[in-house]
Design a protein around this motif. Structure first.
Motif, mmCIF file in Angstrom:
data_model
loop_
_atom_site.group_PDB
_atom_site.id
_atom_site.type_symbol
_atom_site.label_atom_id
_atom_site.label_comp_id
_atom_site.label_asym_id
_atom_site.label_seq_id
_atom_site.Cartn_x
_atom_site.Cartn_y
_atom_site.Cartn_z
ATOM 1 N N GLY A 196 0.824 -1.199 0.000
ATOM 2 C CA GLY A 196 0.000 0.000 0.000
ATOM 3 C C GLY A 196 0.860 1.250 0.000
ATOM 4 O O GLY A 196 1.902 1.300 0.668
ATOM 5 N N LEU A 197 0.442 2.261 -0.753
ATOM 6 C CA LEU A 197 1.206 3.496 -0.877
ATOM 7 C C LEU A 197 0.382 4.689 -0.400
ATOM 8 O O LEU A 197 -0.798 4.810 -0.733
ATOM 9 N N ASP A 198 1.029 5.567 0.349
ATOM 10 C CA ASP A 198 0.395 6.800 0.795
ATOM 11 C C ASP A 198 0.213 7.724 -0.409
ATOM 12 O O ASP A 198 1.195 8.089 -1.062
ATOM 13 N N ILE A 199 -1.035 8.098 -0.703
ATOM 14 C CA ILE A 199 -1.308 8.978 -1.834
ATOM 15 C C ILE A 199 -0.594 10.326 -1.674
ATOM 16 O O ILE A 199 -0.180 10.955 -2.650
ATOM 17 N N GLY A 200 -0.408 10.746 -0.454
ATOM 18 C CA GLY A 200 0.204 12.037 -0.222
ATOM 19 C C GLY A 200 1.691 12.102 -0.505
ATOM 20 O O GLY A 200 2.214 13.169 -0.834
#
Length: 315
Positions: A196-200
């Motif tokens: 999972g990747l932080d959109i920010g």
């Protein structure tokens, strides 16, 4: 963030398949746009008009007699990828990473000759890998060579980034890493790792394999908790541009980072899977609802990408 169980994810807005199909795919995706994403050649041509880069097209094989030109075209190439235009789930894709005399070296290390590749092209044209078994077109693309900083986390296959785009806004993203179990393919159902990747920020949040939490890649042994994706704002903007290119309101955008070319679009998916929620440890529904409630949508891909980075950043 800490791992959250599937039951807890349901309470936090886990999107299920039925709701995805009815409330998002059927509602926001015009059927007339499907051919643009179900055909890789059409995808390449349409996104180019919106300044979205893809791997360089080397050859298009539409008829059996054109296969004879492949041998001459590939004579001096060290690497390339052969893909069925209408294939799905990675089926029919053959990646050549090098040469050994007269033989070609596949990503797995296996050696094959020109006759093998010509037969593969023939099978593609016959529709062996197409979505409905109908006659297909084969495309030959330049080899994607992943940036070393990211490639080291994957086993044999090129790592890619899946971004869910809703009404032009990137709402959730994950990095997909190939494993022995996935046979070098970035397919989570076959055993690839989803991060999972932080959109920010493009930083990793947590990782799963077969929907179970992991902290280390099963083959490389590398820790997955401190990965940072380069050129992250550029990638989000590329994903957002695909909305204008296709008109699809709900889709998956698959990108790679080539060490020379930078971010490239691999393909689009009008029916993206839901495992991205497990990789992120959170559900899609709250983010989808946020976009649906916008009274003044943003008009440009840059504005939408910036809004997503600000609104959906992990705290």
């Amino acid at each position: 963030m800490d791992w959250i169980s599937p039951r807890a994810l349901n309470r936090l807005g886990m999107l299920n398949m039925n709701r995805r199909n009815v409330d998002y795919i059927a509602r926001y995706n015009e059927r007339s746009s499907y051919p643009l994403v179900d055909n890789k050649l059409k995808t390449k041509l349409v996104v180019a008009e919106y300044e979205v880069k893809t791997p360089r097209l080397l050859q298009v094989v539409r008829q059996q007699h054109e296969i004879s030109h492949f041998r001459e075209m590939a004579e001096d190439l060290q690497g390339f990828a052969i893909k069925p235009a209408k294939g799905s789930g990675g089926k029919g894709i053959t990646v050549i990473t090098g040469r050994d005399g007269e033989e070609y070296v596949k990503a797995s290390g296996a050696r094959v000759n020109t006759a093998y590749l010509e037969l593969h092209l023939s099978n593609i044209l016959a529709g062996l890998y197409s979505l409905a078994g109908t006659p297909d077109v084969a495309i030959v693309e330049s080899l994607v060579e992943s940036a070393p900083s990211l490639a080291r986390y994957s086993f044999q296959g090129v790592p890619d980034i899946r971004i869910i785009v809703f009404r032009g806004y990137p709402v959730m993203a994950m990095l997909r890493l190939a494993t022995t179990a996935s046979d070098g393919k970035a397919n989570l159902h076959q055993g690839a790792v989803g991060v999972g990747l932080d959109i920010g920020s493009g930083r990793s949040l947590n990782a799963v394999q077969f929907n179970r939490p992991i902290t280390l890649h099963p083959d490389t042994g590398l820790a997955l908790g401190s990965i940072v994706i380069d050129a992250w704002p550029q990638m989000l903007e590329m994903a957002a541009r695909c909305y204008e290119a296709t008109g699809l309101g709900y889709m998956g955008v698959d990108l790679v980072i080539d060490h020379r070319e930078g971010p490239l679009l691999l393909e689009l998916n009008a029916r993206p899977g839901l495992a991205i929620q497990m990789a992120n440890g959170r559900g899609l529904l709250p983010r989808l609802h946020t976009i649906e409630k916008l009274k003044r949508p943003h008009f440009t891909p840059t504005e939408r990408a910036h809004y997503a980075m600000t609104t959906f950043a992990s705290v």
